[in-house]
Design a protein around this motif. Structure first.
Motif, PDB file in Angstrom:
ATOM      1  N   ASP A 237      -8.389  75.150 -55.310  1.00  0.00           N
ATOM      2  CA  ASP A 237      -7.056  74.922 -55.861  1.00  0.00           C
ATOM      3  C   ASP A 237      -5.992  74.804 -54.762  1.00  0.00           C
ATOM      4  O   ASP A 237      -5.010  74.077 -54.917  1.00  0.00           O
ATOM      5  N   ALA A 238      -6.199  75.500 -53.652  1.00  0.00           N
ATOM      6  CA  ALA A 238      -5.207  75.460 -52.569  1.00  0.00           C
ATOM      7  C   ALA A 238      -5.132  74.080 -51.904  1.00  0.00           C
ATOM      8  O   ALA A 238      -4.188  73.796 -51.176  1.00  0.00           O
ATOM      9  N   THR A 239      -6.131  73.219 -52.159  1.00  0.00           N
ATOM     10  CA  THR A 239      -6.041  71.831 -51.696  1.00  0.00           C
ATOM     11  C   THR A 239      -4.805  71.170 -52.296  1.00  0.00           C
ATOM     12  O   THR A 239      -4.122  70.377 -51.656  1.00  0.00           O
ATOM     13  N   PHE A 240      -4.514  71.507 -53.551  1.00  0.00           N
ATOM     14  CA  PHE A 240      -3.419  70.874 -54.288  1.00  0.00           C
ATOM     15  C   PHE A 240      -2.141  71.704 -54.263  1.00  0.00           C
ATOM     16  O   PHE A 240      -1.053  71.173 -54.458  1.00  0.00           O
ATOM     17  N   LEU A 241      -2.289  73.010 -54.051  1.00  0.00           N
ATOM     18  CA  LEU A 241      -1.152  73.945 -54.083  1.00  0.00           C
ATOM     19  C   LEU A 241      -1.177  74.716 -52.769  1.00  0.00           C
ATOM     20  O   LEU A 241      -1.712  75.821 -52.694  1.00  0.00           O
TER      21      LEU A 241
ATOM     22  N   THR B  77       0.017  76.776 -49.458  1.00  0.00           N
ATOM     23  CA  THR B  77       1.029  77.743 -49.029  1.00  0.00           C
ATOM     24  C   THR B  77       0.765  78.145 -47.588  1.00  0.00           C
ATOM     25  O   THR B  77      -0.352  78.047 -47.084  1.00  0.00           O
ATOM     26  N   GLU B  78       1.819  78.610 -46.928  1.00  0.00           N
ATOM     27  CA  GLU B  78       1.694  79.285 -45.641  1.00  0.00           C
ATOM     28  C   GLU B  78       2.147  80.723 -45.858  1.00  0.00           C
ATOM     29  O   GLU B  78       3.260  80.913 -46.341  1.00  0.00           O
ATOM     30  N   PRO B  79       1.350  81.738 -45.573  1.00  0.00           N
ATOM     31  CA  PRO B  79      -0.074  81.622 -45.251  1.00  0.00           C
ATOM     32  C   PRO B  79      -0.879  81.262 -46.495  1.00  0.00           C
ATOM     33  O   PRO B  79      -0.344  81.249 -47.600  1.00  0.00           O
ATOM     34  N   LEU B  80      -2.174  81.003 -46.280  1.00  0.00           N
ATOM     35  CA  LEU B  80      -3.075  80.792 -47.406  1.00  0.00           C
ATOM     36  C   LEU B  80      -3.283  82.123 -48.132  1.00  0.00           C
ATOM     37  O   LEU B  80      -2.801  83.162 -47.710  1.00  0.00           O
TER      38      LEU B  80
ATOM     39  N   ALA C  29     -10.712  72.992 -46.929  1.00  0.00           N
ATOM     40  CA  ALA C  29     -11.345  71.826 -46.316  1.00  0.00           C
ATOM     41  C   ALA C  29     -10.388  70.642 -46.253  1.00  0.00           C
ATOM     42  O   ALA C  29     -10.431  69.838 -45.335  1.00  0.00           O
ATOM     43  N   ARG C  30      -9.533  70.514 -47.264  1.00  0.00           N
ATOM     44  CA  ARG C  30      -8.619  69.365 -47.243  1.00  0.00           C
ATOM     45  C   ARG C  30      -7.365  69.700 -48.034  1.00  0.00           C
ATOM     46  O   ARG C  30      -7.327  70.657 -48.801  1.00  0.00           O
ATOM     47  N   ARG C  31      -6.348  68.883 -47.815  1.00  0.00           N
ATOM     48  CA  ARG C  31      -5.077  69.058 -48.509  1.00  0.00           C
ATOM     49  C   ARG C  31      -4.663  67.757 -49.150  1.00  0.00           C
ATOM     50  O   ARG C  31      -4.844  66.690 -48.573  1.00  0.00           O
TER      51      ARG C  31
ATOM     52  N   TRP D 196       6.102  77.773 -49.689  1.00  0.00           N
ATOM     53  CA  TRP D 196       5.487  76.713 -50.498  1.00  0.00           C
ATOM     54  C   TRP D 196       5.609  75.408 -49.723  1.00  0.00           C
ATOM     55  O   TRP D 196       6.692  75.054 -49.260  1.00  0.00           O
ATOM     56  N   SER D 197       4.500  74.672 -49.568  1.00  0.00           N
ATOM     57  CA  SER D 197       4.539  73.471 -48.738  1.00  0.00           C
ATOM     58  C   SER D 197       5.428  72.383 -49.340  1.00  0.00           C
ATOM     59  O   SER D 197       5.293  72.039 -50.511  1.00  0.00           O
ATOM     60  N   LYS D 198       6.307  71.834 -48.505  1.00  0.00           N
ATOM     61  CA  LYS D 198       7.166  70.720 -48.920  1.00  0.00           C
ATOM     62  C   LYS D 198       6.346  69.461 -49.178  1.00  0.00           C
ATOM     63  O   LYS D 198       6.826  68.501 -49.780  1.00  0.00           O
ATOM     64  N   GLU D 199       5.103  69.465 -48.707  1.00  0.00           N
ATOM     65  CA  GLU D 199       4.250  68.292 -48.893  1.00  0.00           C
ATOM     66  C   GLU D 199       3.433  68.346 -50.180  1.00  0.00           C
ATOM     67  O   GLU D 199       2.760  67.383 -50.520  1.00  0.00           O
ATOM     68  N   ASN D 200       3.474  69.486 -50.891  1.00  0.00           N
ATOM     69  CA  ASN D 200       2.745  69.565 -52.158  1.00  0.00           C
ATOM     70  C   ASN D 200       3.279  68.537 -53.148  1.00  0.00           C
ATOM     71  O   ASN D 200       4.479  68.257 -53.166  1.00  0.00           O
ATOM     72  N   TRP D 201       2.392  68.008 -54.005  1.00  0.00           N
ATOM     73  CA  TRP D 201       2.858  67.057 -55.032  1.00  0.00           C
ATOM     74  C   TRP D 201       3.844  67.743 -55.970  1.00  0.00           C
ATOM     75  O   TRP D 201       4.797  67.135 -56.446  1.00  0.00           O
ATOM     76  N   LEU D 202       3.603  69.021 -56.232  1.00  0.00           N
ATOM     77  CA  LEU D 202       4.418  69.779 -57.177  1.00  0.00           C
ATOM     78  C   LEU D 202       5.532  70.484 -56.424  1.00  0.00           C
ATOM     79  O   LEU D 202       5.263  71.181 -55.446  1.00  0.00           O
ATOM     80  N   GLN D 203       6.773  70.289 -56.871  1.00  0.00           N
ATOM     81  CA  GLN D 203       7.908  70.947 -56.218  1.00  0.00           C
ATOM     82  C   GLN D 203       8.797  71.601 -57.269  1.00  0.00           C
ATOM     83  O   GLN D 203       8.999  71.045 -58.346  1.00  0.00           O
TER      84      GLN D 203
END
Length: 288
Positions: free
Chosen positions: A155-159, A161-164, A196-198, A269-276
């Motif tokens: 799930d963290a591929t899509f959502l 965060t720093e840290p994981l 493995a991927r983001r 929360w990553s600014k690059e996530n699809w969900l904001q």
């Protein structure tokens, strides 16, 4: 009762998931199912699913329509369809309720039934037992699971965060989930190796709305364990545990309601996530 909980918490930290049977009552499950039936009955087919396309340019517009519809669904209740269920004019080729694959991503915020379930005292108590200090709800989905398999993923591929390690999924079986109708499968302990991927938002002007960074490794099928669960059961899913579901080869459906929580304390929360989060819907606190 911290003592009696600790073996289960230990199990969760060891495996990366935890199966809690009979967490919700049959009545609670049925209230979610009947609410979704009402929502589907009132559903409008979105414009990008309705147009007959001919030229390349128009096809690109349709693809852009689909990606905008997805990317801006974080603070709305939106419909995502199975392939091949609509003709090019947007008319249903199958019964309406069989056409939808999932509904997301803000049921927890805007629908009274799903909001009540997401913030139910049982869920809040579980959050406290897990030691969550400032949990916020980032998204929710109602999943119909008609046919398709869901490939192995984290799930963290899509959502991201720093840290994981700050994302937690709550997956609720609204009907018995069996090996025949597509229950979840997990690789126990696979949540300890990072991701493995983001999936990140593509640069504006790109042909797709999101792209993947990194590649999904080939997982060994033999490592996956099936986790069938009865109606009302809850599976806690660590954001980095590898899981999948197989084809639904049965006659029965496998409805589930799922939502994701982030520990917001000390987390970016990553600014690059699809969900904001949006001004209309900042991520709401799990605790009320």
């Amino acid at each position: 009762s911290g003592e009696e909980q600790s073996p289960r918490l230990f199990q969760f930290h060891k495996d990366g998931f935890l199966v809690l049977e009979q967490f919700f009552s049959a009545e609670e499950c049925d209230s979610m199912r009947s609410q979704i039936q009402r929502i589907v009955a009132e559903m409008e087919v979105p414009p990008h699913c309705r147009t007959a396309f001919s030229t390349k340019e128009e096809e690109q517009l349709q693809a852009q329509g689909s990606s905008d519809y997805f990317l801006t669904s974080g603070d709305k209740i939106r419909f995502f369809f199975e392939k091949g269920v609509l003709d090019e004019k947007g008319n249903f080729l199958v019964p309406k309720e069989k056409s939808v694959s999932k509904i997301g991503h803000a049921l927890h915020a805007y629908d009274p039934v799903f909001k009540q379930i997401t913030h139910s005292p049982k869920v809040q108590e579980l959050g406290r037992k897990l030691g969550l200090e400032r949990p916020v709800v980032v998204q929710s989905m109602y999943i119909f699971k008609s046919l398709l398999a869901v490939t192995p993923h984290q799930d963290a591929t899509f959502l991201h965060t720093e840290p994981l390690g700050r994302i937690l999924g709550f997956w609720i079986a609204l009907e018995d989930a069996t090996q025949e109708n597509g229950c979840l499968w997990f690789i126990p302990g696979s949540h300890t190796n990072g991701i493995a991927r983001r999936m990140v938002r593509a640069a504006s002007g790109a042909s797709t709305c999101v792209e993947f960074v990194g590649s999904e490794p080939a997982y060994d099928d033999k490592q996956f364990l099936p986790m069938p669960i009865s109606k009302g059961g809850l599976i806690l899913i660590h954001g980095e545990v590898v899981h999948k579901s197989e084809l639904n080869s049965s006659e029965s459906s496998r409805h589930a309601f799922t939502f994701h929580v982030m520990e917001a304390k000390g987390t970016t929360w990553s600014k690059e996530n699809w969900l904001q989060p949006t001004p209309e819907l900042p991520f709401p606190s799990l605790y009320t």
